[in-house]
Write a protein that holds these residues in place. Structure first.
Motif, PDB file in Angstrom:
ATOM      1  N   ASP A 120       0.825  -1.202   0.000  1.00  0.00           N
ATOM      2  CA  ASP A 120       0.000   0.000   0.000  1.00  0.00           C
ATOM      3  C   ASP A 120       0.863   1.258   0.000  1.00  0.00           C
ATOM      4  O   ASP A 120       0.568   2.234  -0.700  1.00  0.00           O
ATOM      5  N   GLU A 121       1.934   1.237   0.780  1.00  0.00           N
ATOM      6  CA  GLU A 121       2.829   2.388   0.843  1.00  0.00           C
ATOM      7  C   GLU A 121       3.485   2.641  -0.514  1.00  0.00           C
ATOM      8  O   GLU A 121       3.545   3.781  -0.981  1.00  0.00           O
ATOM      9  N   ASP A 155       0.912   4.053  -2.970  1.00  0.00           N
ATOM     10  CA  ASP A 155       0.647   5.467  -2.713  1.00  0.00           C
ATOM     11  C   ASP A 155       1.779   6.341  -3.239  1.00  0.00           C
ATOM     12  O   ASP A 155       1.550   7.389  -3.845  1.00  0.00           O
ATOM     13  N   ARG A 156       3.009   5.892  -3.008  1.00  0.00           N
ATOM     14  CA  ARG A 156       4.151   6.673  -3.451  1.00  0.00           C
ATOM     15  C   ARG A 156       4.176   6.802  -4.978  1.00  0.00           C
ATOM     16  O   ARG A 156       4.396   7.870  -5.524  1.00  0.00           O
ATOM     17  N   ASP A 195       1.390   9.071  -6.294  1.00  0.00           N
ATOM     18  CA  ASP A 195       1.768  10.480  -6.196  1.00  0.00           C
ATOM     19  C   ASP A 195       2.727  10.857  -7.319  1.00  0.00           C
ATOM     20  O   ASP A 195       2.612  11.922  -7.933  1.00  0.00           O
TER      21      ASP A 195
END
Length: 74
Positions: free
Chosen positions: A49-50, A53-54, A57
């Protein structure tokens, strides 16, 4: 001439593998392969998930160019 015993042993081993292979210890195999338990997937999901998200972005920043193009390199 001596092939009879070797062949008989191979046949015996093949039969044992074919008919007696149901006793696989999956926990021991998991330990030998170094694979974690399935209950530890929460950490892997958090990492996924991290990263998602990165990169989301990054994709947003990449798609908002000043020259009007929606994507691609400038």
């Amino acid at each position: 001439m001596g092939r009879g015993r070797a062949k008989a042993k191979q046949v015996k081993v093949a039969r044992q593998l074919k008919y007696n292979s149901g006793g696989t210890d999956l926990d021991r195999l998991r330990d030998e392969l170094g694979v974690g338990d399935s209950s530890d997937n929460d950490d892997a999901d958090d990492l996924s998930d991290e990263l998602a998200d990165r990169y989301a972005d990054y994709a947003d920043d990449y798609s908002n160019n000043d020259d009007g193009r929606s994507s691609g390199r400038s």
